[in-house]
Design a protein around this motif. Structure first.
Motif, PDB file in Angstrom:
ATOM      1  N   LYS A   1     -13.396  -4.574   2.687  1.00 18.71           N
ATOM      2  CA  LYS A   1     -12.387  -4.996   3.654  1.00 18.71           C
ATOM      3  C   LYS A   1     -10.965  -4.785   3.141  1.00 18.71           C
ATOM      4  N   THR A   2     -10.736  -5.085   1.876  1.00 19.50           N
ATOM      5  CA  THR A   2      -9.391  -4.994   1.293  1.00 19.50           C
ATOM      6  C   THR A   2      -9.281  -3.871   0.265  1.00 19.50           C
TER       7      THR A   2
ATOM      8  N   MET B   1     -13.344  -0.300   5.218  1.00 19.40           N
ATOM      9  CA  MET B   1     -12.690  -1.479   5.786  1.00 19.40           C
ATOM     10  C   MET B   1     -13.423  -2.051   6.995  1.00 19.40           C
TER      11      MET B   1
ATOM     12  N   GLN C   1     -15.046  -5.757   7.451  1.00 15.01           N
ATOM     13  CA  GLN C   1     -14.730  -6.664   8.551  1.00 15.01           C
ATOM     14  C   GLN C   1     -16.004  -7.097   9.274  1.00 15.01           C
TER      15      GLN C   1
ATOM     16  N   GLN D   1      -7.408 -10.049  -3.256  1.00 11.29           N
ATOM     17  CA  GLN D   1      -8.149 -10.915  -2.354  1.00 11.29           C
ATOM     18  C   GLN D   1      -8.326 -12.313  -2.926  1.00 11.29           C
TER      19      GLN D   1
ATOM     20  N   ARG E   1       0.839  -1.205   0.000  1.00  9.39           N
ATOM     21  CA  ARG E   1       0.000   0.000   0.000  1.00  9.39           C
ATOM     22  C   ARG E   1       0.876   1.257   0.000  1.00  9.39           C
TER      23      ARG E   1
ATOM     24  N   GLN F   1     -15.253  -7.994   0.202  1.00 11.65           N
ATOM     25  CA  GLN F   1     -13.821  -7.814  -0.022  1.00 11.65           C
ATOM     26  C   GLN F   1     -13.491  -6.462  -0.624  1.00 11.65           C
TER      27      GLN F   1
ATOM     28  N   HIS G   1      -3.269   0.007   7.854  1.00  7.93           N
ATOM     29  CA  HIS G   1      -3.270  -1.423   7.530  1.00  7.93           C
ATOM     30  C   HIS G   1      -2.787  -2.245   8.719  1.00  7.93           C
TER      31      HIS G   1
ATOM     32  N   ASP H   1      -5.251 -14.056  -2.223  1.00  7.55           N
ATOM     33  CA  ASP H   1      -5.219 -14.452  -0.811  1.00  7.55           C
ATOM     34  C   ASP H   1      -6.003 -15.746  -0.587  1.00  7.55           C
TER      35      ASP H   1
ATOM     36  N   GLY I   1      -7.440  -4.550  -6.200  1.00  5.70           N
ATOM     37  CA  GLY I   1      -7.906  -4.952  -4.882  1.00  5.70           C
ATOM     38  C   GLY I   1      -8.629  -6.286  -4.902  1.00  5.70           C
TER      39      GLY I   1
END
Length: 294
Positions: A183-184, A154, A158, A218, A52, A180, A81, A221, A214
């Motif tokens: 959140k991300t 964000m 969450q 995710q 970031r 997402q 973050h 991830d 973004g």
């Protein structure tokens, strides 16, 4: 066009490492206290990829923003973050013992200090952005970061993630994408647009880039949670499957998720066409995001 004033881009790996070093040096200059709280804050900022912060410095480079100015914005987003990870790891949230290959803050110290360290990192971010060096761009940066990190960004993402854990029905693809993106994606978008905001330039190309980046991040991830190992990834893996949570992999299948990540990478790269060759380092960042092993 703002890109005509951009400094020549560096190779991605060099630019990312340089960002990590610049931020680490700036952390040492900002967090000079020898108290336990400062120790925990420094610890929380240690060991990350700095992606970031890298996006902030690259977007600043594209728009001719002085690096010394942009660096505090890069540190600010890394503070936000890091705070989110410290709180996310707490027993009341994801209850994780490992982050970035190290014990989580509440395991290294205790839960109370982890909460306070996260709180202090969050407020430090806004303190950094309120400096006069940002000129007329400061208010925009602060407002956008508050939105990206808060109840519509964000934190909202969450909250949706926490709610999904107790929902009787798994999330749909549309719902997981919305989760997402908040959140991300929101923090990634702020990072990519920061340079344009500081310089007063059009944020549209970088917003499109970040939207695709973004989501690709995710999906990558989710793939790592299936295919990675904890030692390399630096955190517990396969926890989503164990918890029965819907992910891009569970909804699309592994091969389709990988294909979707590639599509999003291509979209991110195409969004940078307006910057010509000056955008190549950011294109490499998108390719890195979907090929990383941690």
């Amino acid at each position: 066009m703002a890109a005509t004033t951009a400094v020549k881009p560096r190779p991605f790996a060099e630019a990312l490492t340089r960002t990590q070093n610049l931020i680490a040096t700036r952390v040492d200059a900002v967090l000079v206290g020898e108290d336990t709280l400062s120790d925990a804050m420094r610890y929380a900022l240690t060991g990350g990829k700095g992606l970031r912060g890298f996006l902030v410095l690259e977007s600043a480079r594209l728009h001719g923003v002085d690096e010394d100015v942009a660096l505090d914005a890069a540190l600010a987003i890394e503070c936000i973050h890091a705070y989110s990870l410290v709180h996310d790891d707490l027993p009341c949230m994801d209850d994780d013992d490992l982050r970035r290959g190290m014990p989580t803050v509440h395991r290294q110290w205790d839960e109370g200090l982890a909460v306070l360290a996260g709180d202090a990192l969050q407020t430090l971010a806004f303190e950094l952005l309120s400096d006069a060096k940002f000129g007329s761009g400061a208010l925009g940066l602060i407002r956008m970061l508050a939105q990206a990190a808060g109840k519509d960004g964000m934190v909202s993402g969450q909250m949706l993630d926490v709610a999904a854990e107790t929902s009787p029905e798994p999330l749909t693809l549309q719902q997981i994408t919305r989760l997402q993106n908040r959140k991300t994606g929101c923090l990634i978008s702020w990072s990519a647009m920061a340079g344009a905001v500081i310089s007063g330039a059009d944020t549209t190309p970088l917003r499109h880039y970040a939207d695709a980046l973004g989501l690709a991040f995710q999906i990558a991830d989710d793939i790592l949670d299936v295919e990675g190992d904890a030692e390399t990834v630096g955190k517990r893996v396969r926890k989503d499957a164990e918890a029965g949570k819907a992910t891009f992999v569970s909804l699309l299948g592994l091969d389709a998720a990988k294909a979707r990540a590639v599509e999003l990478c291509d979209q991110a790269c195409a969004a940078l066409d307006v910057y010509g060759d000056h955008g190549e380092t950011l294109r490499d960042a998108a390719r890195f995001v979907i090929s990383r092993d941690s």
